[in-house]
Design a protein around this motif. Sequence first.
Motif, PDB file in Angstrom:
ATOM      1  N   ASP A 150      -1.821   7.304   0.256  1.00 61.36           N
ATOM      2  CA  ASP A 150      -0.589   7.201   0.720  1.00 61.36           C
ATOM      3  C   ASP A 150       0.070   5.939   0.318  1.00 61.36           C
ATOM      4  O   ASP A 150       0.067   5.037   1.580  1.00 61.36           O
ATOM      5  CB  ASP A 150      -0.575   7.694   2.044  1.00 61.36           C
ATOM      6  CG  ASP A 150       0.839   7.494   2.738  1.00 61.36           C
ATOM      7  OD1 ASP A 150       1.858   7.738   2.067  1.00 61.36           O
ATOM      8  OD2 ASP A 150       0.964   7.465   4.050  1.00 61.36           O
ATOM      9  N   PHE A 151       0.044   5.732  -0.519  1.00 57.29           N
ATOM     10  CA  PHE A 151       0.880   4.390  -1.336  1.00 57.29           C
ATOM     11  C   PHE A 151       0.105   3.032  -0.798  1.00 57.29           C
ATOM     12  O   PHE A 151       0.796   2.036  -0.439  1.00 57.29           O
ATOM     13  CB  PHE A 151       2.270   4.276  -0.542  1.00 57.29           C
ATOM     14  CG  PHE A 151       3.247   5.469  -1.406  1.00 57.29           C
ATOM     15  CD1 PHE A 151       2.924   5.551  -2.534  1.00 57.29           C
ATOM     16  CD2 PHE A 151       4.309   5.639  -0.801  1.00 57.29           C
ATOM     17  CE1 PHE A 151       3.783   6.648  -3.283  1.00 57.29           C
ATOM     18  CE2 PHE A 151       5.205   6.607  -1.239  1.00 57.29           C
ATOM     19  CZ  PHE A 151       4.847   7.192  -2.672  1.00 57.29           C
ATOM     20  N   GLY A 152      -1.228   3.037  -0.442  1.00 57.12           N
ATOM     21  CA  GLY A 152      -2.172   2.191  -0.008  1.00 57.12           C
ATOM     22  C   GLY A 152      -1.627   1.599   1.620  1.00 57.12           C
ATOM     23  O   GLY A 152      -1.923   0.390   1.744  1.00 57.12           O
ATOM     24  N   VAL A 178     -11.918  -3.238   0.641  1.00 52.49           N
ATOM     25  CA  VAL A 178     -12.586  -2.042   1.180  1.00 52.49           C
ATOM     26  C   VAL A 178     -13.586  -2.431   2.445  1.00 52.49           C
ATOM     27  O   VAL A 178     -14.306  -3.220   2.012  1.00 52.49           O
ATOM     28  CB  VAL A 178     -13.169  -1.313  -0.056  1.00 52.49           C
ATOM     29  CG1 VAL A 178     -14.040  -0.183   0.574  1.00 52.49           C
ATOM     30  CG2 VAL A 178     -12.253  -0.909  -0.928  1.00 52.49           C
ATOM     31  N   ASN A 179     -13.178  -1.705   3.352  1.00 53.40           N
ATOM     32  CA  ASN A 179     -14.144  -1.941   4.437  1.00 53.40           C
ATOM     33  C   ASN A 179     -15.778  -1.470   3.963  1.00 53.40           C
ATOM     34  O   ASN A 179     -15.885  -0.609   3.671  1.00 53.40           O
ATOM     35  CB  ASN A 179     -13.844  -1.051   5.669  1.00 53.40           C
ATOM     36  CG  ASN A 179     -14.490  -1.105   7.061  1.00 53.40           C
ATOM     37  OD1 ASN A 179     -15.929  -1.385   6.908  1.00 53.40           O
ATOM     38  ND2 ASN A 179     -14.045  -1.007   8.234  1.00 53.40           N
ATOM     39  N   PRO A 180     -16.580  -2.578   4.356  1.00 56.96           N
ATOM     40  CA  PRO A 180     -18.095  -2.475   3.963  1.00 56.96           C
ATOM     41  C   PRO A 180     -18.610  -1.134   4.635  1.00 56.96           C
ATOM     42  O   PRO A 180     -19.553  -0.433   3.893  1.00 56.96           O
ATOM     43  CB  PRO A 180     -18.650  -3.566   4.603  1.00 56.96           C
ATOM     44  CG  PRO A 180     -17.642  -4.789   4.662  1.00 56.96           C
ATOM     45  CD  PRO A 180     -16.378  -3.957   5.099  1.00 56.96           C
ATOM     46  N   ARG A 186     -12.035  -4.115  -3.523  1.00 55.13           N
ATOM     47  CA  ARG A 186     -10.573  -4.003  -3.184  1.00 55.13           C
ATOM     48  C   ARG A 186     -10.028  -2.386  -3.333  1.00 55.13           C
ATOM     49  O   ARG A 186     -10.396  -1.747  -4.043  1.00 55.13           O
ATOM     50  CB  ARG A 186      -9.769  -4.938  -3.723  1.00 55.13           C
ATOM     51  CG  ARG A 186     -10.206  -6.571  -3.433  1.00 55.13           C
ATOM     52  CD  ARG A 186      -9.545  -7.446  -3.989  1.00 55.13           C
ATOM     53  NE  ARG A 186      -9.502  -8.806  -3.457  1.00 55.13           N
ATOM     54  CZ  ARG A 186     -10.280  -9.622  -3.805  1.00 55.13           C
ATOM     55  NH1 ARG A 186     -11.151  -9.586  -4.501  1.00 55.13           N
ATOM     56  NH2 ARG A 186     -10.211 -11.040  -3.211  1.00 55.13           N
ATOM     57  N   LEU A 187      -8.851  -2.437  -2.982  1.00 51.91           N
ATOM     58  CA  LEU A 187      -8.040  -1.219  -3.240  1.00 51.91           C
ATOM     59  C   LEU A 187      -6.644  -1.659  -3.356  1.00 51.91           C
ATOM     60  O   LEU A 187      -5.985  -2.762  -2.958  1.00 51.91           O
ATOM     61  CB  LEU A 187      -7.880  -0.020  -2.058  1.00 51.91           C
ATOM     62  CG  LEU A 187      -7.607  -0.561  -0.665  1.00 51.91           C
ATOM     63  CD1 LEU A 187      -5.992  -0.284  -0.512  1.00 51.91           C
ATOM     64  CD2 LEU A 187      -8.182   0.272   0.340  1.00 51.91           C
ATOM     65  N   ILE A 188      -5.605  -1.151  -4.351  1.00 52.94           N
ATOM     66  CA  ILE A 188      -4.263  -1.075  -4.427  1.00 52.94           C
ATOM     67  C   ILE A 188      -3.339  -0.008  -3.948  1.00 52.94           C
ATOM     68  O   ILE A 188      -3.671   0.955  -4.036  1.00 52.94           O
ATOM     69  CB  ILE A 188      -3.902  -1.774  -5.814  1.00 52.94           C
ATOM     70  CG1 ILE A 188      -4.286  -0.695  -6.632  1.00 52.94           C
ATOM     71  CG2 ILE A 188      -4.752  -3.074  -6.134  1.00 52.94           C
ATOM     72  CD1 ILE A 188      -3.518  -0.999  -8.339  1.00 52.94           C
ATOM     73  N   GLY A 189      -2.102  -0.576  -3.640  1.00 50.15           N
ATOM     74  CA  GLY A 189      -1.246   0.671  -3.546  1.00 50.15           C
ATOM     75  C   GLY A 189       0.191  -0.151  -3.800  1.00 50.15           C
ATOM     76  O   GLY A 189       0.382  -1.286  -3.972  1.00 50.15           O
ATOM     77  N   PRO A 190       1.267   0.666  -4.374  1.00 53.37           N
ATOM     78  CA  PRO A 190       2.497   0.287  -4.620  1.00 53.37           C
ATOM     79  C   PRO A 190       3.504  -0.260  -3.736  1.00 53.37           C
ATOM     80  O   PRO A 190       3.640   0.241  -2.703  1.00 53.37           O
ATOM     81  CB  PRO A 190       3.178   1.615  -5.438  1.00 53.37           C
ATOM     82  CG  PRO A 190       2.613   2.549  -4.513  1.00 53.37           C
ATOM     83  CD  PRO A 190       1.303   2.493  -4.044  1.00 53.37           C
TER      84      PRO A 190
END
Length: 267
Positions: free
Chosen positions: A160-162, A61-63, A73-77
Amino acid sequence: MSTEHHPQDIAVRFTAARAAGQSLPAYPGTLPATLAEAYATQAAAIARWPDAVAGWKVARVNPAFATQFPEERLIGPAFAPNVHRVAAGGTATCPVFEGGFAAVEAEVVIVVAQDAPAGKADWTADTVLPFVKSMHIGVEVASSPLATLNDLGPGAVISDFGNNWGVVVGAEIANWRELETIDVETFIDGQSVGTGKVAIKPGPLGALAFTLNKRAQQGTILKAGDVISTGMITGVHDIRAGQQSRHVFAGAGEVNVRITKAGAAAA
């Protein structure tokens, strides 16, 4: 445009554009203002998409957005048809959305060794080793129908799906347990576009821990065989259909990707 965030409506627009291989001129609704809204939209889109989830992409994740989206962090499928396994010297062919966002990112990819226990959400980079079946050199192909998706921040990206449309799994890093770092360089059409160094423990292992914890918080688990694309190393490099990228992992090999134009999905 609605003044409220409607996950189902946004999911319908994004998945329809992806299925048609088309771009979107603007974000299709009100931007998610929270992590909960963003992941609710992602879940709605996953439910609408016909393919099985075969893994997850992870990104920092951008500071600049850390206060609004307070996770590191982030997640996507990553869907099964978009997981590309290539042998040493081989080339993966990956589609992107013309007129949308398209980029390649050199990444380390982890294959999960076993199903995670349900409900456990306190994994760390020190405790996830039993879940690493293998570690590979690889590439994330990031692509969205919306060209400005990354600029709009983590809420848009998650929804949008990461921003994922491909995970390329290259050669295995057999000696990863003995390595502290790997130097990496990315080339597009033969031109060097970025270099970087990945630290195995805080990087890939930390990304795996985050994904295990996030999925547990979402009420599900990682499964044996899932692939985890653990975060960009040399940068996010814009690319378009017709171009090729080469990603060199010092001492571990290289991964090659040919980019094509995404078409309409098969019925």
